[in-house]
Design a protein around this motif. Sequence first.
Motif, mmCIF file in Angstrom:
data_model
loop_
_atom_site.group_PDB
_atom_site.id
_atom_site.type_symbol
_atom_site.label_atom_id
_atom_site.label_comp_id
_atom_site.label_asym_id
_atom_site.label_seq_id
_atom_site.Cartn_x
_atom_site.Cartn_y
_atom_site.Cartn_z
ATOM 1 N N THR A 138 30.503 31.689 42.556
ATOM 2 C CA THR A 138 30.927 32.434 43.737
ATOM 3 C C THR A 138 32.449 32.470 43.833
ATOM 4 O O THR A 138 33.157 31.736 43.141
ATOM 5 C CB THR A 138 30.361 31.805 45.017
ATOM 6 N N ASP B 205 35.642 32.487 46.718
ATOM 7 C CA ASP B 205 36.080 32.288 48.097
ATOM 8 C C ASP B 205 37.270 33.210 48.344
ATOM 9 O O ASP B 205 38.397 32.908 47.963
ATOM 10 C CB ASP B 205 36.469 30.822 48.306
ATOM 11 N N ALA B 206 36.993 34.359 48.961
ATOM 12 C CA ALA B 206 38.006 35.404 49.133
ATOM 13 C C ALA B 206 38.539 35.425 50.563
ATOM 14 O O ALA B 206 37.840 35.038 51.506
ATOM 15 C CB ALA B 206 37.415 36.769 48.789
ATOM 16 N N GLU C 122 39.612 36.859 54.259
ATOM 17 C CA GLU C 122 38.830 37.706 55.156
ATOM 18 C C GLU C 122 39.207 39.181 55.048
ATOM 19 O O GLU C 122 38.353 40.052 55.188
ATOM 20 C CB GLU C 122 38.999 37.240 56.601
ATOM 21 N N THR D 104 40.192 40.871 52.470
ATOM 22 C CA THR D 104 40.150 41.358 51.095
ATOM 23 C C THR D 104 39.633 42.787 51.012
ATOM 24 O O THR D 104 38.770 43.203 51.792
ATOM 25 C CB THR D 104 39.253 40.453 50.234
ATOM 26 N N PHE E 139 36.709 42.418 47.562
ATOM 27 C CA PHE E 139 35.398 41.812 47.783
ATOM 28 C C PHE E 139 34.750 42.258 49.084
ATOM 29 O O PHE E 139 33.866 41.584 49.603
ATOM 30 C CB PHE E 139 35.532 40.287 47.750
ATOM 31 N N GLN E 140 35.187 43.409 49.587
ATOM 32 C CA GLN E 140 34.595 43.938 50.817
ATOM 33 C C GLN E 140 33.096 44.146 50.624
ATOM 34 O O GLN E 140 32.655 44.804 49.675
ATOM 35 C CB GLN E 140 35.268 45.250 51.200
ATOM 36 N N GLY F 43 30.442 39.227 50.317
ATOM 37 C CA GLY F 43 30.432 37.821 50.702
ATOM 38 C C GLY F 43 29.244 37.084 50.103
ATOM 39 O O GLY F 43 28.097 37.529 50.231
ATOM 40 N N GLY F 44 29.498 35.989 49.429
ATOM 41 C CA GLY F 44 28.433 35.194 48.824
ATOM 42 C C GLY F 44 27.962 35.673 47.467
ATOM 43 O O GLY F 44 27.095 35.045 46.845
ATOM 44 N N SER G 166 42.110 34.597 45.828
ATOM 45 C CA SER G 166 40.735 34.103 45.929
ATOM 46 C C SER G 166 40.557 32.927 44.977
ATOM 47 O O SER G 166 41.200 32.868 43.924
ATOM 48 C CB SER G 166 39.739 35.218 45.578
#
Length: 208
Positions: free
Chosen positions: A123, A125-126, A128, A130, A133-134, A137-138, A166
Amino acid sequence: MKKVVILDYGSGNLRSAERAVARLGVEVEVTAEYEKALNADGLVVPGVGAFAACMGGLKSVRGERIIDRRLAGGQPVLGICVGMQILFERGVEHGVETAGCDEWPGTVERLNAPVVPHMGWNTVDAPEDTVLFQGLGGARFYFVHSYGVQKWEMPPSDVLEPPMVSWTTHGTPFVSAVENGYLTATQFHPEKSGDAGAEMLRNWLATL
């Protein structure tokens, strides 16, 4: 139709990157031609193997100049895997230090992890806000690498828009993506990351 060039400098999964981008409805060409790489709507810089070899190949096609000129002109660039690593200040492999493109401060070093290479799905961790990675999430992405940037050197406090960084953890955290204006890069392989990778590429293409 938007035009994307996959920079052919003797390194990287050129054809898989070409197919992954083409499936998203843009024109794609794999080439080392200076003018084509300079003038495309988007440039993808892939990379597989040793940092020093990739830098040598990049310089052989004047790739570092292409990247500089594109960024100066507001033209997007996406680095993938070692194509991300060479954007940093330096790489150290087997005690040998090689200068990178120096777009970002930082050193690419062997991962501090019990198992190397880091190979498989993980995974990200980006931040908020971004863009890359819009809607992801996950999501899990495919990695295969033994080296990475494990310490991010923050830019000066007077930078108006600092890079969005990220992180992914394998043993210790490492930088897995950077979004910095027109320069974007991922340590993982979006072209090997299934639907999540395709959506990430679609998000990048939307910025062209």
